[in-house]
Design a protein around this motif. Structure first.
Motif, PDB file in Angstrom:
ATOM      1  N   VAL A 176       3.126   6.003  -4.875  1.00 23.60           N
ATOM      2  CA  VAL A 176       1.889   6.233  -5.612  1.00 23.60           C
ATOM      3  C   VAL A 176       1.785   7.655  -6.141  1.00 23.60           C
ATOM      4  O   VAL A 176       0.905   7.954  -6.927  1.00 23.60           O
ATOM      5  N   ASN A 177       2.680   8.541  -5.743  1.00 24.97           N
ATOM      6  CA  ASN A 177       2.635   9.926  -6.211  1.00 24.97           C
ATOM      7  C   ASN A 177       3.724  10.167  -7.244  1.00 24.97           C
ATOM      8  O   ASN A 177       4.863   9.738  -7.063  1.00 24.97           O
ATOM      9  N   ALA A 178       3.358  10.852  -8.314  1.00 25.96           N
ATOM     10  CA  ALA A 178       4.323  11.153  -9.371  1.00 25.96           C
ATOM     11  C   ALA A 178       5.423  12.057  -8.829  1.00 25.96           C
ATOM     12  O   ALA A 178       5.185  12.886  -7.958  1.00 25.96           O
ATOM     13  N   PRO A 179       6.644  11.897  -9.338  1.00 22.06           N
ATOM     14  CA  PRO A 179       7.734  12.768  -8.920  1.00 22.06           C
ATOM     15  C   PRO A 179       7.469  14.217  -9.301  1.00 22.06           C
ATOM     16  O   PRO A 179       6.688  14.500 -10.212  1.00 22.06           O
ATOM     17  N   GLU A 180       8.131  15.144  -8.626  1.00 25.06           N
ATOM     18  CA  GLU A 180       7.900  16.576  -8.837  1.00 25.06           C
ATOM     19  C   GLU A 180       8.183  17.012 -10.263  1.00 25.06           C
ATOM     20  O   GLU A 180       7.504  17.847 -10.807  1.00 25.06           O
TER      21      GLU A 180
ATOM     22  N   TYR B 158      10.042  11.844 -20.269  1.00 21.38           N
ATOM     23  CA  TYR B 158       8.716  11.285 -20.061  1.00 21.38           C
ATOM     24  C   TYR B 158       8.731  10.487 -18.772  1.00 21.38           C
ATOM     25  O   TYR B 158       9.700   9.808 -18.477  1.00 21.38           O
ATOM     26  N   THR B 159       7.666  10.576 -18.010  1.00 20.70           N
ATOM     27  CA  THR B 159       7.504   9.766 -16.814  1.00 20.70           C
ATOM     28  C   THR B 159       6.305   8.859 -17.035  1.00 20.70           C
ATOM     29  O   THR B 159       5.234   9.326 -17.390  1.00 20.70           O
ATOM     30  N   ARG B 160       6.510   7.572 -16.821  1.00 17.48           N
ATOM     31  CA  ARG B 160       5.431   6.599 -16.983  1.00 17.48           C
ATOM     32  C   ARG B 160       5.292   5.808 -15.696  1.00 17.48           C
ATOM     33  O   ARG B 160       6.279   5.441 -15.079  1.00 17.48           O
ATOM     34  N   CYS B 161       4.061   5.537 -15.323  1.00 18.17           N
ATOM     35  CA  CYS B 161       3.771   4.768 -14.122  1.00 18.17           C
ATOM     36  C   CYS B 161       3.582   3.301 -14.489  1.00 18.17           C
ATOM     37  O   CYS B 161       2.853   2.982 -15.426  1.00 18.17           O
ATOM     38  N   PHE B 162       4.232   2.429 -13.730  1.00 20.87           N
ATOM     39  CA  PHE B 162       4.081   0.992 -13.905  1.00 20.87           C
ATOM     40  C   PHE B 162       3.658   0.392 -12.568  1.00 20.87           C
ATOM     41  O   PHE B 162       4.327   0.587 -11.556  1.00 20.87           O
ATOM     42  N   HIS B 163       2.527  -0.320 -12.572  1.00 22.67           N
ATOM     43  CA  HIS B 163       2.041  -1.012 -11.385  1.00 22.67           C
ATOM     44  C   HIS B 163       2.846  -2.300 -11.233  1.00 22.67           C
ATOM     45  O   HIS B 163       3.535  -2.706 -12.161  1.00 22.67           O
ATOM     46  N   PHE B 164       2.759  -2.957 -10.086  1.00 23.62           N
ATOM     47  CA  PHE B 164       3.483  -4.217  -9.923  1.00 23.62           C
ATOM     48  C   PHE B 164       2.809  -5.327 -10.717  1.00 23.62           C
ATOM     49  O   PHE B 164       1.620  -5.274 -10.996  1.00 23.62           O
ATOM     50  N   ASN B 165       3.568  -6.334 -11.072  1.00 20.82           N
ATOM     51  CA  ASN B 165       3.106  -7.523 -11.771  1.00 20.82           C
ATOM     52  C   ASN B 165       2.172  -8.295 -10.844  1.00 20.82           C
ATOM     53  O   ASN B 165       2.572  -8.591  -9.731  1.00 20.82           O
TER      54      ASN B 165
ATOM     55  N   ASN C 138       0.835  -1.197   0.000  1.00 23.24           N
ATOM     56  CA  ASN C 138       0.000   0.000   0.000  1.00 23.24           C
ATOM     57  C   ASN C 138       0.874   1.252   0.000  1.00 23.24           C
ATOM     58  O   ASN C 138       1.586   1.517   0.954  1.00 23.24           O
ATOM     59  N   GLY C 139       0.850   1.993  -1.092  1.00 22.13           N
ATOM     60  CA  GLY C 139       1.607   3.236  -1.191  1.00 22.13           C
ATOM     61  C   GLY C 139       3.003   3.095  -1.747  1.00 22.13           C
ATOM     62  O   GLY C 139       3.714   4.081  -1.869  1.00 22.13           O
ATOM     63  N   CYS C 140       3.420   1.869  -2.090  1.00 21.25           N
ATOM     64  CA  CYS C 140       4.799   1.750  -2.591  1.00 21.25           C
ATOM     65  C   CYS C 140       4.961   0.731  -3.712  1.00 21.25           C
ATOM     66  O   CYS C 140       6.074   0.320  -3.999  1.00 21.25           O
ATOM     67  N   ASP C 141       3.880   0.328  -4.360  1.00 21.40           N
ATOM     68  CA  ASP C 141       4.017  -0.702  -5.388  1.00 21.40           C
ATOM     69  C   ASP C 141       3.974  -0.161  -6.816  1.00 21.40           C
ATOM     70  O   ASP C 141       4.062  -0.922  -7.759  1.00 21.40           O
ATOM     71  N   HIS C 142       3.885   1.137  -6.965  1.00 20.36           N
ATOM     72  CA  HIS C 142       3.951   1.752  -8.293  1.00 20.36           C
ATOM     73  C   HIS C 142       5.374   2.254  -8.522  1.00 20.36           C
ATOM     74  O   HIS C 142       6.045   2.676  -7.597  1.00 20.36           O
TER      75      HIS C 142
END
Length: 139
Positions: free
Chosen positions: A123-127, A94-101, A77-81
């Motif tokens: 879970v929050n995008a970098p600045e 480019y910044t892309r979000c990847f969820h865990f497998n 919870n809060g750290c798997d992206h």
């Protein structure tokens, strides 16, 4: 008419129950040299070729020739992206979000000839998500 309507409702309910009882998506097996808990970058498409970099925490650096990535992280919870900052060759970051497998959502991708510049877990995008300045999103 009433019997037909009731029959259709019963069939719809049975189908909905069957779909709701479907098992959750199974995790894909670990790609080569990418154990559980890591985000991995490969030289070939579909997690093939040479493993260029694997990280289990935030990272900022420079890796050329990335053609695929895979988030083999753990559910947390809060750290798997994973937010992956890359440069596709010419142009902006480019910044892309990847969820865990196994997801839900995208957990792997083919990225033709990218330059990896940073990985941020959370879970929050970098600045500096898409600054185009060439700076890493990681500190």
């Amino acid at each position: 008419m009433r019997k037909r309507t009731f029959g259709m409702l019963a069939a719809t309910a049975a189908l909905a129950f069957t779909v709701s009882m479907a098992p959750p998506a199974a995790a894909e097996g670990n790609p080569p040299d990418c154990p559980k808990g890591y985000f991995c970058m490969y030289s070939g498409a579909n997690q093939s070729g040479k493993l260029l970099k694997k990280v289990s925490g935030d990272w900022g650096g420079y890796v050329e020739g990335i053609n695929s990535v895979f988030n083999n992280g753990n559910p947390c919870n809060g750290c798997d992206h994973v937010y992956f900052l890359h440069w596709p060759g010419i142009g902006n970051n480019y910044t892309r979000c990847f969820h865990f497998n196994p997801g839900p959502g995208q957990y792997k991708a083919n990225i033709s000839g990218a330059i990896g510049k940073g990985v941020k877990w959370g879970v929050n995008a970098p600045e500096r998500a898409s600054s185009g300045t060439g700076q890493s999103a990681n500190r």
